[in-house]
Design a protein around this motif. Structure first.
Motif, PDB file in Angstrom:
ATOM      1  N   LEU A 154       0.872  -1.175   0.000  1.00  0.00           N
ATOM      2  CA  LEU A 154       0.000   0.000   0.000  1.00  0.00           C
ATOM      3  C   LEU A 154       0.911   1.227   0.000  1.00  0.00           C
ATOM      4  O   LEU A 154       1.698   1.395   0.930  1.00  0.00           O
ATOM      5  N   GLY A 155       0.812   2.052  -1.028  1.00  0.00           N
ATOM      6  CA  GLY A 155       1.760   3.151  -1.144  1.00  0.00           C
ATOM      7  C   GLY A 155       3.164   2.577  -1.230  1.00  0.00           C
ATOM      8  O   GLY A 155       3.415   1.644  -1.991  1.00  0.00           O
ATOM      9  N   ALA A 156       4.058   3.103  -0.378  1.00  0.00           N
ATOM     10  CA  ALA A 156       5.444   2.621  -0.394  1.00  0.00           C
ATOM     11  C   ALA A 156       5.661   1.502   0.611  1.00  0.00           C
ATOM     12  O   ALA A 156       6.767   1.006   0.775  1.00  0.00           O
ATOM     13  N   GLU A 157       4.609   1.111   1.308  1.00  0.00           N
ATOM     14  CA  GLU A 157       4.737   0.169   2.418  1.00  0.00           C
ATOM     15  C   GLU A 157       4.359  -1.264   2.010  1.00  0.00           C
ATOM     16  O   GLU A 157       3.418  -1.464   1.238  1.00  0.00           O
ATOM     17  N   THR A 158       5.085  -2.221   2.553  1.00  0.00           N
ATOM     18  CA  THR A 158       4.736  -3.640   2.359  1.00  0.00           C
ATOM     19  C   THR A 158       4.622  -4.277   3.738  1.00  0.00           C
ATOM     20  O   THR A 158       5.516  -4.093   4.570  1.00  0.00           O
ATOM     21  N   PHE A 159       3.523  -4.993   3.980  1.00  0.00           N
ATOM     22  CA  PHE A 159       3.391  -5.608   5.306  1.00  0.00           C
ATOM     23  C   PHE A 159       2.564  -6.899   5.225  1.00  0.00           C
ATOM     24  O   PHE A 159       1.699  -7.049   4.362  1.00  0.00           O
ATOM     25  N   PRO A 160       2.859  -7.839   6.147  1.00  0.00           N
ATOM     26  CA  PRO A 160       2.049  -9.053   6.197  1.00  0.00           C
ATOM     27  C   PRO A 160       0.696  -8.749   6.835  1.00  0.00           C
ATOM     28  O   PRO A 160       0.599  -7.888   7.713  1.00  0.00           O
ATOM     29  N   ALA A 161      -0.320  -9.436   6.357  1.00  0.00           N
ATOM     30  CA  ALA A 161      -1.663  -9.196   6.891  1.00  0.00           C
ATOM     31  C   ALA A 161      -2.452 -10.502   6.878  1.00  0.00           C
ATOM     32  O   ALA A 161      -2.037 -11.489   6.268  1.00  0.00           O
ATOM     33  N   ILE A 162      -3.579 -10.454   7.555  1.00  0.00           N
ATOM     34  CA  ILE A 162      -4.491 -11.594   7.513  1.00  0.00           C
ATOM     35  C   ILE A 162      -5.811 -11.078   6.941  1.00  0.00           C
ATOM     36  O   ILE A 162      -6.266  -9.991   7.297  1.00  0.00           O
ATOM     37  N   ALA A 163      -6.363 -11.850   6.009  1.00  0.00           N
ATOM     38  CA  ALA A 163      -7.560 -11.411   5.284  1.00  0.00           C
ATOM     39  C   ALA A 163      -8.784 -12.114   5.858  1.00  0.00           C
ATOM     40  O   ALA A 163      -8.837 -13.349   5.909  1.00  0.00           O
ATOM     41  N   ALA A 164      -9.760 -11.315   6.302  1.00  0.00           N
ATOM     42  CA  ALA A 164     -10.977 -11.870   6.903  1.00  0.00           C
ATOM     43  C   ALA A 164     -12.164 -11.635   5.968  1.00  0.00           C
ATOM     44  O   ALA A 164     -12.323 -10.544   5.418  1.00  0.00           O
ATOM     45  N   ILE A 165     -12.988 -12.663   5.814  1.00  0.00           N
ATOM     46  CA  ILE A 165     -14.192 -12.535   4.990  1.00  0.00           C
ATOM     47  C   ILE A 165     -15.307 -12.024   5.888  1.00  0.00           C
ATOM     48  O   ILE A 165     -15.638 -12.659   6.901  1.00  0.00           O
ATOM     49  N   ALA A 166     -15.865 -10.863   5.524  1.00  0.00           N
ATOM     50  CA  ALA A 166     -16.915 -10.296   6.383  1.00  0.00           C
ATOM     51  C   ALA A 166     -18.180 -11.138   6.272  1.00  0.00           C
ATOM     52  O   ALA A 166     -18.702 -11.329   5.166  1.00  0.00           O
ATOM     53  N   PRO A 167     -18.676 -11.663   7.401  1.00  0.00           N
ATOM     54  CA  PRO A 167     -19.915 -12.456   7.339  1.00  0.00           C
ATOM     55  C   PRO A 167     -21.139 -11.543   7.301  1.00  0.00           C
ATOM     56  O   PRO A 167     -21.058 -10.375   7.693  1.00  0.00           O
ATOM     57  N   THR A 168     -22.257 -12.097   6.857  1.00  0.00           N
ATOM     58  CA  THR A 168     -23.518 -11.362   6.906  1.00  0.00           C
ATOM     59  C   THR A 168     -23.940 -11.264   8.385  1.00  0.00           C
ATOM     60  O   THR A 168     -23.730 -12.229   9.111  1.00  0.00           O
ATOM     61  N   PRO A 169     -24.469 -10.176   8.885  1.00  0.00           N
ATOM     62  CA  PRO A 169     -24.879  -8.959   8.184  1.00  0.00           C
ATOM     63  C   PRO A 169     -23.774  -7.899   8.092  1.00  0.00           C
ATOM     64  O   PRO A 169     -23.994  -6.851   7.498  1.00  0.00           O
ATOM     65  N   GLU A 170     -22.593  -8.207   8.672  1.00  0.00           N
ATOM     66  CA  GLU A 170     -21.502  -7.226   8.624  1.00  0.00           C
ATOM     67  C   GLU A 170     -21.149  -6.898   7.177  1.00  0.00           C
ATOM     68  O   GLU A 170     -20.894  -5.745   6.826  1.00  0.00           O
ATOM     69  N   ARG A 171     -21.159  -7.928   6.327  1.00  0.00           N
ATOM     70  CA  ARG A 171     -20.835  -7.730   4.909  1.00  0.00           C
ATOM     71  C   ARG A 171     -21.799  -6.722   4.269  1.00  0.00           C
ATOM     72  O   ARG A 171     -21.400  -5.841   3.513  1.00  0.00           O
ATOM     73  N   ASP A 172     -23.098  -6.849   4.566  1.00  0.00           N
ATOM     74  CA  ASP A 172     -24.103  -5.980   3.946  1.00  0.00           C
ATOM     75  C   ASP A 172     -23.918  -4.537   4.402  1.00  0.00           C
ATOM     76  O   ASP A 172     -24.044  -3.602   3.612  1.00  0.00           O
ATOM     77  N   ARG A 173     -23.609  -4.393   5.677  1.00  0.00           N
ATOM     78  CA  ARG A 173     -23.400  -3.038   6.215  1.00  0.00           C
ATOM     79  C   ARG A 173     -22.189  -2.394   5.545  1.00  0.00           C
ATOM     80  O   ARG A 173     -22.232  -1.239   5.114  1.00  0.00           O
ATOM     81  N   LEU A 174     -21.113  -3.164   5.417  1.00  0.00           N
ATOM     82  CA  LEU A 174     -19.904  -2.633   4.773  1.00  0.00           C
ATOM     83  C   LEU A 174     -20.161  -2.342   3.292  1.00  0.00           C
ATOM     84  O   LEU A 174     -19.733  -1.313   2.759  1.00  0.00           O
ATOM     85  N   PHE A 175     -20.879  -3.254   2.633  1.00  0.00           N
ATOM     86  CA  PHE A 175     -21.093  -3.083   1.188  1.00  0.00           C
ATOM     87  C   PHE A 175     -21.899  -1.812   0.913  1.00  0.00           C
ATOM     88  O   PHE A 175     -21.643  -1.099  -0.057  1.00  0.00           O
ATOM     89  N   GLU A 176     -22.835  -1.529   1.788  1.00  0.00           N
ATOM     90  CA  GLU A 176     -23.630  -0.306   1.629  1.00  0.00           C
ATOM     91  C   GLU A 176     -22.719   0.922   1.697  1.00  0.00           C
ATOM     92  O   GLU A 176     -22.836   1.844   0.882  1.00  0.00           O
ATOM     93  N   ARG A 177     -21.804   0.903   2.653  1.00  0.00           N
ATOM     94  CA  ARG A 177     -20.870   2.030   2.800  1.00  0.00           C
ATOM     95  C   ARG A 177     -19.941   2.121   1.584  1.00  0.00           C
ATOM     96  O   ARG A 177     -19.592   3.209   1.127  1.00  0.00           O
ATOM     97  N   ILE A 178     -19.534   0.954   1.083  1.00  0.00           N
ATOM     98  CA  ILE A 178     -18.631   0.916  -0.076  1.00  0.00           C
ATOM     99  C   ILE A 178     -19.332   1.517  -1.298  1.00  0.00           C
ATOM    100  O   ILE A 178     -18.755   2.319  -2.034  1.00  0.00           O
ATOM    101  N   VAL A 179     -20.594   1.136  -1.498  1.00  0.00           N
ATOM    102  CA  VAL A 179     -21.338   1.646  -2.657  1.00  0.00           C
ATOM    103  C   VAL A 179     -21.543   3.163  -2.538  1.00  0.00           C
ATOM    104  O   VAL A 179     -21.505   3.877  -3.538  1.00  0.00           O
ATOM    105  N   ASP A 180     -21.688   3.655  -1.317  1.00  0.00           N
ATOM    106  CA  ASP A 180     -21.793   5.110  -1.115  1.00  0.00           C
ATOM    107  C   ASP A 180     -20.527   5.795  -1.623  1.00  0.00           C
ATOM    108  O   ASP A 180     -20.576   6.866  -2.214  1.00  0.00           O
ATOM    109  N   MET A 181     -19.380   5.155  -1.357  1.00  0.00           N
ATOM    110  CA  MET A 181     -18.095   5.754  -1.754  1.00  0.00           C
ATOM    111  C   MET A 181     -17.798   5.517  -3.228  1.00  0.00           C
ATOM    112  O   MET A 181     -17.289   6.370  -3.923  1.00  0.00           O
ATOM    113  N   GLU A 182     -18.087   4.302  -3.695  1.00  0.00           N
ATOM    114  CA  GLU A 182     -17.770   3.890  -5.067  1.00  0.00           C
ATOM    115  C   GLU A 182     -19.001   3.211  -5.668  1.00  0.00           C
ATOM    116  O   GLU A 182     -19.137   1.987  -5.600  1.00  0.00           O
TER     117      GLU A 182
END
Ligand code: FE2
Ligand code: FE2
Length: 313
Positions: free
Chosen positions: A97-125
């Protein structure tokens, strides 16, 4: 917009196109021109679920409430992108990300958290809303969490850090209990059987043992019924690990049951403290193996779930 990257059509060399974006990203501290001018991209490197090889792809980077997010939109294609399949098998990733490289763990957002996030994402993009309209699959939302042990030192105490602290407390309690029983074994060897060697000691051991067993039982029950199901839905790749850990809880519970019975039936002068000491030794070994495996395999994922509870010291 950057989300268009994932699903370039076959009328040109998509892989060459991706390689070019990746090179440009790395040469310009994360900035990419042309159709991606002004967009924030991230390079996500996953481990191939089938090949085991590293797989890097550029994705649109979003933040919701300071939470790093990528979306498995594949431009509304009918199937999930390869990187999403990879993180389902192995959540450990590398993020640029930018000039930075780092290890991370990727989490799949479960419903209903996914729906809440997706709504916010669509507002932005809003483009992501169009992609969702193009496909029958529910477009997954993936959150990225840094794996950085230095964060603990900086004061961010996650659920994983709390787990390690709990283990250390249990380790200390069990060592103390073993010490008390070792003293009982010594006393038992030197006192005549007719005279109780040290009634107060046995009473103390009974109370301590019951307190320790109860704390361990709560710890494991909390994991089996609380933390593990939460981890399982966000990190499908941990499924085998979580099943093994739950099996180990059952083994530990059996040893605990034997110990509780030995302690309950113990009578000074007639009991067998050496057997009790042997059972405690076996419990300590099983527990240490279990704690070590748990700390090695799920601490990063637990830290991604959230902060440590504040009402428990
Ligand atoms: Fe456990
Ligand atoms: Fe644990």
């Amino acid at each position: 917009m950057s989300e268009h990257i994932e699903n370039a059509t076959t009328d040109f060399d998509f892989h060459a196109f991706q390689r070019q974006i990746i090179a440009e990203f790395r040469n310009n501290e994360g900035r990419v021109g042309g159709m991606f001018e002004g967009a924030t991209l991230v390079l996500l490197t996953t481990i191939g679920a089938r090949t085991g090889r590293q797989h890097t792809c550029p994705l649109a980077y979003l933040e919701v409430d300071e939470q790093a997010i990528v979306v498995a939109s594949a431009n509304g294609a009918p199937t999930h992108p390869a990187w999403y399949h990879n993180i389902r098998a192995n959540p450990m990733v590398t993020v640029e990300l930018g000039a930075e490289t780092f290890p991370a763990i990727a989490a799949i957002a479960p419903t209903p958290e996914r729906d809440r996030l997706f709504e916010r994402i669509v507002d932005m993009e809003p483009g992501f809303g169009d992609y969702q309209a193009e496909t029958t699959r529910v477009i997954p939302v993936v959150t990225l969490h840094r794996v950085n042990p230095a964060e603990g030192a900086a004061g961010i105490r996650g659920l994983g850090d709390f787990l390690v602290e709990s283990h250390d407390w249990l380790r200390g309690e069990l060592a103390e209990l073993q010490q008390q029983v070792a003293e009982l074994v010594t006393a038992d060897a030197h006192e005549p059987a007719a005279l109780p060697p040290c009634p107060s000691l046995t009473h103390g051991i009974r109370a301590h043992c019951s307190e320790f067993c109860s704390a361990l039982w709560h710890h494991h029950t909390g994991e089996t019924t609380g933390a593990f199901p939460l981890l399982a839905e966000r990190f499908p790749g941990l499924d085998r690990v979580l099943r093994q850990l739950a099996d180990e809880h059952r083994i530990v519970a059996r040893i605990q049951g034997d110990i509780a019975q030995l302690v309950e039936n113990y009578r000074p002068g007639t009991g067998d403290p050496a057997t009790l000491a042997a059972h405690l030794h076996s419990l300590a070994q099983e527990l240490e193996n279990h704690f070590a495996y748990e700390e090695q395999s799920i601490v990063a994922a637990l830290n991604a779930l959230g902060p440590a509870p504040t009402d428990i010291p």
